[in-house]
Design an enzyme around this catalytic site. Structure first.
Site, PDB file in Angstrom:
ATOM      1  N   CYS A 146     -24.453 -12.220 -45.215  1.00  0.00           N
ATOM      2  CA  CYS A 146     -24.515 -13.602 -44.529  1.00  0.00           C
ATOM      3  C   CYS A 146     -23.830 -13.508 -43.298  1.00  0.00           C
ATOM      4  O   CYS A 146     -22.531 -13.344 -43.298  1.00  0.00           O
ATOM      5  CB  CYS A 146     -23.903 -14.496 -45.696  1.00  0.00           C
ATOM      6  SG  CYS A 146     -23.624 -16.075 -44.651  1.00  0.00           S
ATOM      7  N   ASP A 169     -32.848   2.320  -7.071  1.00  0.00           N
ATOM      8  CA  ASP A 169     -32.258   3.382  -6.184  1.00  0.00           C
ATOM      9  C   ASP A 169     -33.812   4.317  -6.052  1.00  0.00           C
ATOM     10  O   ASP A 169     -34.720   4.229  -6.791  1.00  0.00           O
ATOM     11  CB  ASP A 169     -31.354   4.278  -6.739  1.00  0.00           C
ATOM     12  CG  ASP A 169     -30.913   5.387  -6.006  1.00  0.00           C
ATOM     13  OD1 ASP A 169     -30.962   5.413  -4.861  1.00  0.00           O
ATOM     14  OD2 ASP A 169     -30.958   6.415  -6.811  1.00  0.00           O
ATOM     15  N   ASP A 188     -24.561   5.099  -7.352  1.00  0.00           N
ATOM     16  CA  ASP A 188     -24.949   3.803  -7.900  1.00  0.00           C
ATOM     17  C   ASP A 188     -24.091   2.975  -8.578  1.00  0.00           C
ATOM     18  O   ASP A 188     -24.292   1.592  -8.825  1.00  0.00           O
ATOM     19  CB  ASP A 188     -26.374   4.213  -8.380  1.00  0.00           C
ATOM     20  CG  ASP A 188     -27.560   4.808  -7.711  1.00  0.00           C
ATOM     21  OD1 ASP A 188     -27.407   4.609  -6.534  1.00  0.00           O
ATOM     22  OD2 ASP A 188     -28.473   5.661  -8.228  1.00  0.00           O
TER      23      ASP A 188
END
Length: 686
Positions: free
Chosen positions: A13, A396, A586
């Protein structure tokens, strides 16, 4: 402080899991506590002994959800759970047949009553007992208590068959819910099967099976045909075909040989390989994926948080309304006490919020599982939700839009010969991890080592070789040292300049091919109303040509990492954008964008900084990810509407007496099952 992991076996649950986690966080001496519902793991730090913690946790769990076992081992309990589940199914079949028998066969009234009570005890004992025990602990307002009240009210009203039916429907519903939750969890746990069980460590002339975590960088491992690659490394002996589908989703094998890098998770198909380990297990590709999957459930989407808050307000309000309804019907209408309490009990059963509590998290789990099946790994439900919000995607160039596998097109000789230029550049780029540097090193073999190497971020390097200082990098590096060409190089190649402190010696020109699926992916993004951008450190004319070829809306070249961040922040003043990249440079852009998406072949820091990892190294995965995320969000909100609409509708009819107890149970269990089945549509291919 010691770190502990406990397993809560039998807890299915999601609502109860949230209550347990909340209660445990209030306990003293438990730090950094988090319950991972997906993997049944309770993770925490404490100064206490394991056995003392286990006792305290079990007491809290027992007060909230009966039948859940706190353990540090997971083997035996799984078998016990399967036995209990089979027993529950047999009970349901027996009680169902008993109800049919009693309905069609007329028995003496007393015998019939005793028969119904026996059936009630068989099917309801495991529901009624914990409900009564919880009343003394003050934490009893859950669905089991509501079903107990409803069934007892039916018995008081003389509706014995209904009392048994309530317990039967509820038990069947619980079994189906548990199966659905397990199915959704298992779809995500498939990713955990990537984990290698052992590594063949080579020491002198012996090979020993060890835990991959025990192998250090620089050590040699042997990978036999049919075995999974346990650690990232470089092949030093042998060649073979490898199945990469576990990682990339691509079913075509790849051929690797001496000098090639090999990734953990690949499966060796043909010949034995000797590999020098380049990353410890915890830093390897597979470990990062597994960590991502295991922690995915900890970051909740906004819709999940809303449901948690809503359930806390909704439940007590409706319980109060049920009490008020009983008082009004009993004292201000012609209904008897039995009829009033029976109708209030119906109202109470309908109010249970379990349909919302289970279906929304289950939808998110299903979404995580559906994405991972397609080699798209997210760091949580919030990342799925963020995917649905993006209005633009910035890419990129190298390794993202293009293959990132450069080849040398030509070498322009200015003040040195071709071999001299390549040798100087190869020495300087010897330790480079950038695709351009790797291509240069591959083009010229040398045993010379650079001295006093300095790195200028996004520009290039300076180093000494045989007493002379050299520069290898882009035009910006040349400008910084006031080195000029007689005429600018306007080629559509990537130019790497080689110079000494006095003059430019030559230019290495490299080319990179565009990935196959990029153009189609950009078209598909435009169809979905998403703007496309490309930011690169390469020169403007190279970036322009590629952007034009694939149809990208806006581009900019000659950017340093900080410049990319500034461009992203400019765009994000008006729209939410994702950044897709793969390199170390990056990382700042991945971190600053609304959503960071990295390629699985990218650097470690890019993967760690991003919110989503695409192991297929193909931006078509971005399109697929957006579609799945939108489907997940749509289904989650559908479930909220279905649950609330049907419940409110049945609540109104229940209050005025048009709803029987079985229909009330359907409004609780049945609606939950409808929402669960709707959630599982996430897995369906479209």
């Amino acid at each position: 402080m010691s770190k502990y992991i406990f397993h809560l076996r039998g807890l299915t649950c999601a609502n109860c899991a949230g209550k347990i986690e909340e209660a445990l966080k209030k306990m003293p001496d438990m730090e950094k506590l988090h319950y991972d519902f997906l993997n049944d793991e309770l993770i925490l730090e404490s100064e206490k002994e394991s056995k003392d913690l286990k006792i305290e946790i079990q007491e809290v769990v027992d007060s909230i959800e009966d039948g859940v076992i706190v353990t540090e081992e997971i083997g035996e309990e799984i078998e016990e759970e399967e036995e209990e589940e089979n027993f529950s199914i047999y009970k349901c079949i027996f009680v169902f047949l008993g109800l049919i028998f009693l309905h069609f066969i007329k028995l003496d009234e007393k015998i019939s009553l005793i028969s119904y009570l026996i059936l009630y005890v068989i099917i309801g004992y495991d529901i009624v007992k914990p409900s009564i025990l919880k009343i003394t602990k003050g934490n009893f307002m859950d669905e089991k208590f509501l079903m107990t009240v409803a069934s007892l009210a039916a018995i008081i009203a003389g509706e014995y068959a209904e009392a048994v039916a309530v317990m039967l429907f509820y038990t069947v519903g619980e079994i189906i819910q548990d199966k659905a939750v397990d199915s959704s969890k298992n779809s995500i746990k498939e990713a955990l099967k990537l984990k290698p069980e052992f590594a063949n460590l080579k020491k002198a002339d012996t090979v020993k099976k060890v835990d991959p975590a025990e192998v250090s960088v620089g050590e040699i491992i042997v990978i036999m045909p049919g075995e999974k690659v346990p650690l990232d490394g470089k092949i030093i002996k042998g060649s073979s075909n490898l199945d990469t589908s576990n990682i990339s989703g691509e079913f075509a094998p790849i051929s690797l040989e001496v000098g090639d890098e090999i990734t953990s998770g690949f499966v060796n198909l043909d010949s034995s390989l000797e590999v020098e380990v380049t990353k410890e297990y915890k830093e390897g590709t597979i470990a990062k994926i597994i960590d991502m999957v295991k922690n995915a459930s900890s970051s909740k989407a906004k819709v999940e948080k809303f449901i948690t808050r809503f359930a806390k307000i909704y439940t007590p309000i409706v319980i109060g309304l049920a009490v008020l309804l009983f008082l009004v019907l009993n004292f201000a209408s012609s209904l008897t006490f039995k009829e009033s309490i029976y109708r209030a009990a119906i109202f109470l059963v309908i109010s249970c919020p379990c349909a919302l509590a289970i279906s929304v998290p289950l939808t998110i789990f299903a979404g995580i599982g559906s994405l991972s099946r397609r080699s798209i790994f997210v760091k949580g439900g919030n990342s799925i939700e963020a995917l649905t919000d993006i209005e633009g995607i910035a890419f990129d160039k190298t390794g993202t839009v293009t293959n990132g596998e450069f080849t040398i097109a030509e070498v322009e000789e200015i003040k040195a010969s071709k071999d001299e230029i390549l040798e100087i550049a190869s020495v300087g780029e010897m330790y480079s991890t950038h695709p351009i540097g790797k291509a240069i090193v591959k083009s010229f073999e040398t045993k010379k080592i650079p001295q006093d190497l300095k790195n200028f971020g996004g520009k290039g390097i300076e180093f000494e070789l045989e007493g002379k200082t050299y520069l290898v990098g882009n035009k910006k590096l040349m400008d910084d040292f006031s080195l000029k060409l007689e005429k600018d190089s306007n080629s559509n190649y990537v130019d790497v300049f080689v110079a000494d402190k006095k003059e430019i010696l030559g230019i290495i020109k490299l080319k990179d091919e565009i990935k196959d699926a990029v153009k189609e992916s950009v078209i598909n993004l435009h169809k979905r109303g998403i703007k496309t951008y490309m930011f690169s450190g390469d020169k403007e004319n190279v970036v322009k040509e590629i952007a034009s070829e694939v149809g990208i809306d806006y581009y900019k070249g000659s950017l340093l990492p900080d410049d990319k961040v500034r461009e992203i922040k400019k765009i994000e003043k008006n729209k939410k954008i994702a950044f897709v990249g793969d390199g170390t440079n990056d990382a700042p852009s991945l971190a600053s964008a609304y959503l960071g998406i990295s390629m699985g072949s990218g650097s470690d820091i890019a993967i760690e900084t991003s919110d989503i990892v695409l192991l297929k190294n193909d931006i078509s995965s971005v399109v697929r990810g957006i579609d799945i995320a939108k489907k997940v969000k749509k289904i989650a909100y559908q479930n909220i509407f279905i649950a609330l609409f049907l419940k409110v509708l049945v609540l109104i009819f229940g209050a005025v007496g048009y709803v029987s107890m079985p229909l009330a149970v359907f409004a609780d269990v049945g609606v939950a099952l409808i929402c669960i089945l709707n959630s599982l549509r996430v897995f369906r291919e479209e």
